[in-house]
Design a protein around this motif. Sequence first.
Motif, short mmCIF file in Angstrom:
data_model
loop_
_atom_site.label_atom_id
_atom_site.label_comp_id
_atom_site.label_asym_id
_atom_site.label_seq_id
_atom_site.Cartn_x
_atom_site.Cartn_y
_atom_site.Cartn_z
N PHE A 198 0.83 -1.20 0.00
CA PHE A 198 0.00 0.00 0.00
C PHE A 198 0.86 1.26 0.00
CE2 PHE A 198 -2.05 3.59 1.94
CZ PHE A 198 -3.20 3.68 1.18
N TRP A 199 1.87 1.30 0.86
CA TRP A 199 2.65 2.54 0.96
C TRP A 199 3.64 2.69 -0.19
CZ3 TRP A 199 0.62 6.37 3.15
CH2 TRP A 199 -0.18 6.21 4.27
N HIS A 218 3.05 6.41 -0.77
CA HIS A 218 3.94 7.54 -0.61
C HIS A 218 4.10 8.34 -1.89
CE1 HIS A 218 5.93 10.28 1.86
NE2 HIS A 218 6.73 10.47 0.84
N PRO A 219 4.43 7.69 -3.02
CA PRO A 219 4.41 8.46 -4.27
C PRO A 219 3.08 9.18 -4.48
CG PRO A 219 5.46 6.36 -4.65
CD PRO A 219 4.93 6.32 -3.25
N GLU A 220 2.00 8.57 -4.04
CA GLU A 220 0.67 9.19 -4.19
C GLU A 220 0.63 10.58 -3.56
OE1 GLU A 220 -2.17 8.62 -5.68
OE2 GLU A 220 -3.41 10.07 -4.61
N VAL A 221 1.24 10.75 -2.39
CA VAL A 221 1.16 12.08 -1.77
C VAL A 221 1.95 13.09 -2.58
CG1 VAL A 221 0.71 11.16 0.52
CG2 VAL A 221 3.03 11.80 -0.09
N TYR A 222 3.00 12.64 -3.27
CA TYR A 222 3.72 13.58 -4.15
C TYR A 222 2.95 13.81 -5.44
CZ TYR A 222 7.35 13.24 -0.75
OH TYR A 222 8.04 13.29 0.42
N ILE A 223 2.18 12.79 -5.87
CA ILE A 223 1.30 12.98 -7.03
C ILE A 223 0.34 14.14 -6.74
CG2 ILE A 223 -0.70 11.92 -8.20
CD1 ILE A 223 0.93 9.23 -7.93
N SER A 275 10.58 9.57 -3.58
CA SER A 275 9.28 9.09 -3.14
C SER A 275 9.15 7.57 -3.23
CB SER A 275 8.16 9.76 -3.94
OG SER A 275 8.05 9.19 -5.22
N PHE A 276 10.01 6.95 -4.05
CA PHE A 276 9.94 5.49 -4.21
C PHE A 276 10.71 4.73 -3.14
CE2 PHE A 276 8.85 6.60 -8.63
CZ PHE A 276 7.71 5.84 -8.75
N ALA A 313 8.33 3.02 3.85
CA ALA A 313 8.12 2.39 5.16
C ALA A 313 8.22 3.37 6.32
CB ALA A 313 9.09 1.23 5.36
N HIS A 314 8.43 4.68 6.04
CA HIS A 314 8.38 5.62 7.16
C HIS A 314 6.95 5.79 7.67
CE1 HIS A 314 8.00 9.15 4.10
NE2 HIS A 314 6.81 8.80 4.51
#
Lengths: 381, 526
Positions: free
Chosen positions: B242-243, B247-252, B290-291, B295-296
């Motif tokens: 999922f992450w 995580h890239p999603e939040v930068y998207i 972002s990739f 895991a943070h």
Amino acid sequence: MCFKAKRLFGLALGPVLMLLSAVALAAGGEVSQVNMTPGVTEVGKEIYNLHMLILWICVVIGVGVFGVMFYSIYAHRKSKGHEPATFHESTKVEIAWTVIPFFILIGMAFPATSTLLKIYDNDDAEMDVLVTGYQWKWKYEYLNEQGENVSFFSNLRTSQSEIYNVEDKGEHYLLEVDEPLVLPADTKVRFLVTANDVIHSWWVPELAVKKDAVPGFINEAWTRTAQEGVFRGQCAELCGKDHGFMPIVVNVVSEDEYAQWLDTKQAEAAQIKELMAQTFSMDELMERGKAVYERNCLACHGGGGEGGVGTAIAGSAIATGALPGHLEIGVNGVPGTAMQAFGGQLNDVDMAAVITYQRNAFGNNMGDMVQPIDVFNFKKG
Amino acid sequence: MGDHHHGPAKGITRWLFTTNHKDIGTMYLWFSFAMFILGGAFAMIIRAELFQPGMQLVEPAFFNQMTTLHGLVMVFGAIMPSFVGLANWMIPLMIGAPDMALPRMNNWSFWILPPTFLMLASTLFMEGGAPAFGWTFYAPLSTTYAPPSVTLFIFSVHVLGLSSIMGSINIIATVMNMRAPGMTYMKMPLFVWTWLITAFLLVAVMPVLAGAVTMMLMDIHFGTSFFSAAGGGDPVLFQHIFWFFGHPEVYIIILPAFGVVSQIIPAFSRKPLFGYDSMVYATAAIAFLSFIVWAHHMYTVGMPVAGELFFMYATMLIAVPTGVKVFNWISTMWRGSLTFETPMLFSIGFLILFTIGGFTGLMLSIAPADFQYHDSYFVVAHFHYVMVAGAVFSMTAAIYYWLPKWCGRMYNEAMGKTHFWISFVGFNLAFFPQHFVGLAGMPRRIPDYALQFADFNMMSSIGAFIYGASQILFLYNVIATIVSGKPTSDEKVWDGAEGLEWTVATPAPYHTFETPPRIDPAHAHS
């Protein structure tokens, strides 16, 4: 033009003041905590110091960055007749603002790494407690090399009438349990954290422990505190309907008190064993069963057995059907659903009582009784 | 392009069958605004319930449905489609192209969205209720323990992913193939650059999300055990997958917002962007990082210490390119000739609040401290500072900035400024106190809380209501502008604005750049 600028400034100032006064009001009325607790452990204090260090670094950078920006907003406005400069690109400046932050980050990484390594140092624990998350309660099991393990469930004690605003809320509203975890002071305690159903997370801010409870995995965490006292926390990972209603209370006591408490718990366990051999009257079973129901079943099946997350018990085919079928569901649950296997959670006396209660309350009126020995025999097969 | 100069078709078919990038952009923007209101309504229910301790209005199970749908609708229904809409409108205009490269696919990628959200919203009326496992839908709460509606949720996510991937492919194809002669990559406006990089991120991670929900589907209906420990699976695997998407999603979400602000701040500073090249490189660096930081989000899940250290160091590094961006915007303002029209106010609001969100992000990256922050309201405050004050403020700035070009009418400036100040105050009142309750130990996603959190929660709810109400003013202002705003025919609505979009007529004609414009080779990027 000048008038316009002033008005704009006034507009900017108003909300800032409003926000500050609101904060002051909230802080003044009652002392609302606004910062992380340093807690009562060495690791907790280290985490707190780290948190404050990073916070202050951010504040200093923020003051610098916003200072430059606000000066620019104040001085370089068109309404003051400021002509735009045309400069852009400066390799020197750009290298500086890339490299300097990098070194600041390296400065942060050192204390962060050392604290993290301490958090992960689970060696030399003096005692182990197995913490298991259930929907929606915690089970604590003292793993004991001499004698039997002591284990019990810890449920929310706050009443429904407090939650639904019928009664006044107590001091420890939502942060109180029927049986707290009791730990000896000045002892390195290792927590083995797991879950029975979905993922939970065991968090006590003052002990600086937060560890996810993942079904099928056993995570480790530890704490040691010299300070006696009561420390409260909550489940931190969304675990379904009553995620907000499974608090944690840790009671840290002196070693003597702890030993005494452990003796009492072991005596209680022996008493239950005796009770299991007894035969109870209908009234006794119904009274005990009601209490067990409210602690364990009510959340899903409703106070009147009307159902909710779980199916209805009032008039259900199971509760008004054959006894072995009812015992089967109670003891082994329904795999693949939220109906847990309560055989391992309730002792035989409580199981007998709650099954009897379900069969006779809510208008089910089956008239039959279950004795502890019946449950024992059913479990044996 | 057979017959030139024909206008739009009449009636509903204009919208159903359109392949015009401006029509599709408009539909995306209206749709996303509708979703913004829907997701906002869910948020209002959440804040009303949390106004006081004790259960007030809704039951805990419904509360969880609200937090879940609020997150899903805002992320996938409001923010993402709004930036796709903006890309549709502005990318062809900014690079001198007549339309998007794949106009029919463009139509489809929009039209599959409304039925999908209708389906997702309909789960509220299903037996067992809507999904109630949070927008991060961690297994096994979202598989074994999920309500039956989870299957519709999975289908919705698949279709949303499909729409996003099609939209992204379209943007990549357009930017790579349809730039006007002379517009080299390093002359593209930053909004185009940030969207190009965003589109690559989307194409890379949407299939990962599709994989995650497919595995859920298999676990629920076909007897597999990807995420069930009892069957030999691994619930933590779900979080990693999922992450890796998330995580890239939040930068998207945030990169196109960076692009917008990089257009607006120079315009109202009347000064070119300070470091165009470094902005492009910083965007690419953020996208790359972002990739390797996913895991943070999982510091407390029980990773080995080596893993924790790797993800902590990598996450801290993101501060460097993000800092470069903030420093660049401020240097752009430095010694400019600043005016403070509504788009500039929202951009400055973005700059201040996004920077605060960046600071709390840096704090959250510190793994040992995150053991106290994780899953508390501190996290909720952090991501609303970057999502709302970041993405939504910049989107609002974009609407005010380009609306006069789109419809040939000026919005009401006084009302716009009022909208800004109410939003700014409401937003901070809503989310700043959440830092405090989070640090004081309030977990997120709880329908009721202990008494010591009461004051700040009440403040937070009042702020949320103010922020919510300010959006009605926004809607009114936009409609009033379209219907009866003061007409303008200036090609360059803003005296400091640069870029090809300001060279076409106002309002922008239905077809623009049917013959590509000439880009002066000496002229720098806008």
